[in-house]
Design a protein around this motif. Sequence first.
Motif, PDB file in Angstrom:
ATOM      1  N   LEU A 138       0.785  -1.079  -0.099  1.00  0.00           N
ATOM      2  CA  LEU A 138      -0.017   0.100  -0.127  1.00  0.00           C
ATOM      3  C   LEU A 138       0.892   1.439   0.101  1.00  0.00           C
ATOM      4  CD1 LEU A 138      -2.871   1.147   0.240  1.00  0.00           C
ATOM      5  CD2 LEU A 138      -2.678   1.107   2.761  1.00  0.00           C
ATOM      6  N   CYS A 143      -5.027   5.561  -1.334  1.00  0.00           N
ATOM      7  CA  CYS A 143      -6.365   5.467  -0.810  1.00  0.00           C
ATOM      8  C   CYS A 143      -6.646   6.956  -0.125  1.00  0.00           C
ATOM      9  CB  CYS A 143      -6.282   4.657   0.439  1.00  0.00           C
ATOM     10  SG  CYS A 143      -4.937   4.608   1.754  1.00  0.00           S
ATOM     11  N   ASN A 145      -5.668   9.852  -1.959  1.00  0.00           N
ATOM     12  CA  ASN A 145      -6.134  10.652  -3.075  1.00  0.00           C
ATOM     13  C   ASN A 145      -5.702  12.279  -3.031  1.00  0.00           C
ATOM     14  OD1 ASN A 145      -7.507   8.412  -4.403  1.00  0.00           O
ATOM     15  ND2 ASN A 145      -9.459   9.396  -4.423  1.00  0.00           N
ATOM     16  N   GLY A 242      -3.443  -1.356  -3.270  1.00  0.00           N
ATOM     17  CA  GLY A 242      -3.783  -0.119  -3.321  1.00  0.00           C
ATOM     18  C   GLY A 242      -5.313   0.235  -4.025  1.00  0.00           C
ATOM     19  N   GLU A 243      -5.620  -0.595  -5.059  1.00  0.00           N
ATOM     20  CA  GLU A 243      -6.799  -0.597  -5.900  1.00  0.00           C
ATOM     21  C   GLU A 243      -7.800  -1.165  -5.088  1.00  0.00           C
ATOM     22  OE1 GLU A 243      -7.161   1.165  -8.543  1.00  0.00           O
ATOM     23  OE2 GLU A 243      -4.983   1.848  -8.528  1.00  0.00           O
ATOM     24  N   THR A 245      -8.015  -1.275  -1.927  1.00  0.00           N
ATOM     25  CA  THR A 245      -8.464  -0.572  -0.771  1.00  0.00           C
ATOM     26  C   THR A 245      -9.417   0.650  -1.160  1.00  0.00           C
ATOM     27  OG1 THR A 245      -6.328  -0.886   0.227  1.00  0.00           O
ATOM     28  CG2 THR A 245      -7.434   1.090   0.894  1.00  0.00           C
ATOM     29  N   ARG A 246      -9.192   1.114  -2.460  1.00  0.00           N
ATOM     30  CA  ARG A 246      -9.857   2.117  -3.097  1.00  0.00           C
ATOM     31  C   ARG A 246     -11.486   1.700  -3.432  1.00  0.00           C
ATOM     32  NH1 ARG A 246      -6.794   6.322  -5.815  1.00  0.00           N
ATOM     33  NH2 ARG A 246      -8.356   6.674  -7.431  1.00  0.00           N
ATOM     34  N   LEU A 249     -13.258   1.588   0.007  1.00  0.00           N
ATOM     35  CA  LEU A 249     -13.452   2.906   0.394  1.00  0.00           C
ATOM     36  C   LEU A 249     -14.514   3.813  -0.448  1.00  0.00           C
ATOM     37  CD1 LEU A 249     -10.019   4.035   1.523  1.00  0.00           C
ATOM     38  CD2 LEU A 249     -11.827   3.356   2.908  1.00  0.00           C
ATOM     39  N   ARG A 250     -14.300   3.364  -1.702  1.00  0.00           N
ATOM     40  CA  ARG A 250     -15.011   4.301  -2.541  1.00  0.00           C
ATOM     41  C   ARG A 250     -16.164   3.785  -3.600  1.00  0.00           C
ATOM     42  NH1 ARG A 250     -10.428   6.539  -1.474  1.00  0.00           N
ATOM     43  NH2 ARG A 250     -10.259   8.687  -0.554  1.00  0.00           N
ATOM     44  N   HIS A 267      -6.115  -4.281   6.806  1.00  0.00           N
ATOM     45  CA  HIS A 267      -6.892  -3.279   6.557  1.00  0.00           C
ATOM     46  C   HIS A 267      -7.918  -3.687   5.750  1.00  0.00           C
ATOM     47  CE1 HIS A 267      -4.307  -2.528   3.617  1.00  0.00           C
ATOM     48  NE2 HIS A 267      -4.934  -1.641   2.667  1.00  0.00           N
TER      49      HIS A 267
END
Length: 299
Positions: A138, A143, A145, A242-243, A245-246, A249-250, A267
Amino acid sequence: KFAKKIAVAAGAVSEVILKRRGKSIVLVSLARAGTPAGILIKRYLKYRYNINLPHYSISIIRGKGIDENAIKFILASHPDREIQFVDGWTGKGAITNELNKACHDYEKKHKVPLNSDLAVIADPGHCTSIFGTREDFLIPSACLNATVSGLISRTVHKGKIIDENDFHGVKYYKELINEDVSNLFVDTVSKEYPFIKEEVESSLINLSSEFHQVSWLGMKDVEKIQNEFDIKNIHFIKPGIGETTRVLLRRIPWKILIREDAKNIEHILQLAKEREVPVETYNLSAYQCCGIIKSMGEK
């Protein structure tokens, strides 16, 4: 621990850039995730070799290409230098492909060659030959932005507001200025530079056999997932820590795939639990995990 890990990878990719491209270059980050990566590379080369390279961030948009007016401006401002493009990490390699196409189109249109070799801190997708590591881990800009990348949004190019001679546009989040940690991020990583010489040298030895191997291993993972789960749109598959996580979250996640021996994904598991997203063990070759977005057309 991640500050040091990022510092070592940033140092390693900086050394590779210097070896491959020399000193007569301009660092050109692909906004926005590439912006802190470019700053870290610039700072490493200044610290280690007292080389002060010019650095810019420009827009590249999937399906629309690169900001040609920005390229013209940079080349006109530094006629004795070549461009080294920089990004934070690779996922499926969509931006790598977009950059290759954009550089080809630019040369065809303007008769000016551009080197499309993309330098990244992490290349888990195995889709570029200039990288600091291929480990999937990560990086904060994946995450956080805007608040870790200079308070800017994704770049935009809309005909109504952007003239043919303008640079691509971007939104600046001035309302988030009190939450901005962009400088904290690059300062924290840069502070590790005096202590990582041996680790960087060791990384370079380990990487030397991989320098020119672009296998697109990550894309093979993605294609396998697309076929096995019958996913119509490949953009719904978001590989890497990373992706993933995104996605959690989003986006509206459908499911999360994790490798059996995955590391540093605590996480991911916590977010998946909180959002009640199913997690499956899956045989991934390039990535620690992969997030799949729910298609709104599905029940």
